[in-house]
Design a protein around this motif. Sequence first.
Motif, PDB file in Angstrom:
ATOM      1  N   UNK A  93       0.802  -1.231   0.000  1.00  0.00           N
ATOM      2  CA  UNK A  93       0.000   0.000   0.000  1.00  0.00           C
ATOM      3  C   UNK A  93       0.831   1.275   0.000  1.00  0.00           C
ATOM      4  N   UNK A  94       2.077   1.199   0.452  1.00  0.00           N
ATOM      5  CA  UNK A  94       2.877   2.416   0.545  1.00  0.00           C
ATOM      6  C   UNK A  94       2.440   3.278   1.705  1.00  0.00           C
ATOM      7  N   UNK A  95       2.891   4.538   1.704  1.00  0.00           N
ATOM      8  CA  UNK A  95       2.515   5.466   2.770  1.00  0.00           C
ATOM      9  C   UNK A  95       1.028   5.779   2.669  1.00  0.00           C
ATOM     10  N   UNK A  96       0.473   6.318   3.736  1.00  0.00           N
ATOM     11  CA  UNK A  96      -0.982   6.511   3.784  1.00  0.00           C
ATOM     12  C   UNK A  96      -1.450   7.889   3.316  1.00  0.00           C
ATOM     13  N   UNK A  97      -0.564   8.886   3.326  1.00  0.00           N
ATOM     14  CA  UNK A  97      -1.028  10.228   2.935  1.00  0.00           C
ATOM     15  C   UNK A  97       0.117  10.971   2.242  1.00  0.00           C
ATOM     16  N   UNK A  98       0.009  11.104   0.918  1.00  0.00           N
ATOM     17  CA  UNK A  98       1.053  11.783   0.139  1.00  0.00           C
ATOM     18  C   UNK A  98       0.407  12.803  -0.789  1.00  0.00           C
ATOM     19  N   UNK A  99       0.420  14.050  -0.343  1.00  0.00           N
ATOM     20  CA  UNK A  99      -0.218  15.151  -1.081  1.00  0.00           C
ATOM     21  C   UNK A  99       0.730  16.346  -1.047  1.00  0.00           C
TER      22      UNK A  99
END
Length: 288
Positions: free
Chosen positions: A254-260
């Motif tokens: 899933x990777x990191x949870x929050x990338x913005x």
Amino acid sequence: MNILITGHKGFVGGYFLRKYSQHNILGIDIKEDKDARDFFKTNDSHFDLVIHLAAVVGGRQTIENSPISVAVDLSIDAEFFGWALRTKPSHIIYFSSSAAYPIEYQYRDSGILLKEDMIDLDNIKSPDLTYGWAKLTGEYLAKFVANEGVKTTIFRPFSGYGTDQDLSYPFPSFIRRGLIKQDPFEIWGDGCQVRDFIHMEDVVNAVDECVKNKIYGTYNLGTGRPISFNELCSIVCDQQNYHPSIRHMPAAPTGVMYRVCDPSLMLEFYKPKVTLEEGINKALKTLI
């Protein structure tokens, strides 16, 4: 202009080939049995513009399950910047990645917009696995080349997407599932992981603005709009006029949870024009 594009046969490279088709382009790509590292060791040509894209990526599956294969990017960039220091291109475009940002900012529901100054090359914090480390190292090497007078622009793209991307990435996979009206619709993880999607047309146009206006430095490429994978699924299915059940796959990468991103610096010279809804619609129509 005389332009060198490394990785020109890849997804991103293809967009730049089309953008600069009226110029003199030399492309170097392993897909044509041309290793960029060999080129950098032996070539002494001067280029007006170099767009360095050559890298092993391979999507989340590769990043998490085959980290050593991704580490070859360290070798590619070491040869590239050595060559750049020797030949002094007029302008280097180096594609880093949002994966270079410290993972400590990218936890579930963090709401943190990633700003360019959150990476401090004199106080490095852990990026996203070996791909993030490779890109972070590339930025570090770029600093030394820039200090020697080579004009350099570094871009950190977030989730770039388009119509011909490999299915190992989320966007094209979701489009393909929507086209076949998959039911249940499969989503890796719990679908709450959030990304910042930017269309490749906006990526190349933002880069072109920097080229035309001689803008140097480090810039995010994104929209600042947070979209979860569950939301991406919903938009795709709405446009396909069907509403499937959802099968979350918690064991999948899933990777990191929050990338913005915080796009403020980019917005000083370019504003993205393609909305995610428009991009999805275009992809669905193109791939039918």
